[in-house]
Design a protein around this motif. Structure first.
Motif, PDB file in Angstrom:
ATOM      1  N   THR A  29      -1.260   1.909  -5.345  1.00  0.00           N
ATOM      2  CA  THR A  29       0.125   1.452  -5.428  1.00  0.00           C
ATOM      3  C   THR A  29       0.988   2.242  -4.459  1.00  0.00           C
ATOM      4  N   ASN A  30       1.797   1.543  -3.695  1.00  0.00           N
ATOM      5  CA  ASN A  30       2.755   2.179  -2.801  1.00  0.00           C
ATOM      6  C   ASN A  30       3.992   2.563  -3.599  1.00  0.00           C
ATOM      7  N   GLN A  31       4.219   3.850  -3.786  1.00  0.00           N
ATOM      8  CA  GLN A  31       5.368   4.326  -4.542  1.00  0.00           C
ATOM      9  C   GLN A  31       6.443   4.920  -3.639  1.00  0.00           C
TER      10      GLN A  31
ATOM     11  N   GLN B  18      -0.197   6.049  -4.936  1.00  0.00           N
ATOM     12  CA  GLN B  18      -0.815   6.533  -6.162  1.00  0.00           C
ATOM     13  C   GLN B  18      -2.065   5.709  -6.432  1.00  0.00           C
TER      14      GLN B  18
ATOM     15  N   ASN C 163      -2.297  11.173  -6.582  1.00  0.00           N
ATOM     16  CA  ASN C 163      -1.483  10.705  -5.455  1.00  0.00           C
ATOM     17  C   ASN C 163      -1.806  11.539  -4.220  1.00  0.00           C
TER      18      ASN C 163
END
Length: 227
Positions: free
Chosen positions: A126-128, A102, A91
């Protein structure tokens, strides 16, 4: 680190977003070689939201950014249709401006012809974070060293773009040698910004004196802009 060396393309897969070497001094890793010829000086992932927010692992104006934190170290897995496969995840929690993304990274190689002349790197981003992003851009910074002989032969490197194969590539104008490049295999809009390592002005980005955050973002967000 994992050595991806099953076919004619040999490289080092890392857990920090870089390919070939884990560090900017090129002391840890095998680089990227083809049939025994070293072909890369630096290669790494850049992910940008704006001219002030880019998470990456490549050169800046003084040294090198190290924005990616390993979540799971790179490791080999039992391949399905591939002959060699390695996974890692990281990340951007080490970034000065954390995007909250991530990255799941997978690398693939095949040992038999005609698939023994390339390696595939797959990224799932991925947008966390709790923020919704309208758009985000990702790309690889690649500083190829295509050498016809030795010494300063890299000064004869030239870059171009191939629309048909969605391929950004570098070759030597001094002699007929190997060609190094990156091809986008998905249907996403491609990006290419070929840089001159000199202060020629115009719309060039001079990577020879380092890269600012703005320059990194502009190089990955403008589509096929400079070829």
């Amino acid at each position: 680190m994992c050595s991806s060396d099953l076919n004619n393309v040999k490289t080092t897969i890392t857990s920090n977003g870089r390919i070939g070497f884990t560090d900017i001094t090129d002391t840890k890793g095998t680089g990227i070689t083809y049939e025994g010829n070293e072909m890369i000086y630096e290669c790494g992932l850049m992910i940008g939201l704006s001219t002030t927010k880019v998470s990456d692992c490549v050169r800046n104006t003084s040294t090198q950014d190290n924005d990616f934190k390993s979540i799971r170290s790179v490791h080999y897995v039992t391949p399905s249709i591939k002959d060699e496969e390695a996974h890692t995840s990281f990340n951007d929690s080490l970034s000065a401006y954390i995007l909250g993304i991530q990255v799941e990274q997978r690398s693939y190689e095949w040992k038999n012809t005609p698939n023994d002349k390339f390696a595939i790197i797959e990224y799932k981003i991925t947008n966390q974070s709790s923020v919704t992003y309208d758009s985000i851009f990702a790309g690889l910074f690649t500083d190829w060293d295509i050498l016809a002989g030795s010494g300063s032969d890299y000064l004869y490197n030239r870059a171009d773009w191939d629309d048909q194969h969605r391929l950004a590539y570098t070759y030597s104008s001094k002699a007929s040698t190997k060609i190094g490049g990156v091809s986008l295999l998905t249907n996403d809009p491609p990006s290419c910004f070929s840089m001159d390592n000199s202060n020629i002005g115009g719309n060039n980005i001079n990577a020879g004196d380092g890269l600012t955050t703005t320059e990194k973002y502009n190089s990955i967000s403008r589509g096929v802009y400079r070829r």
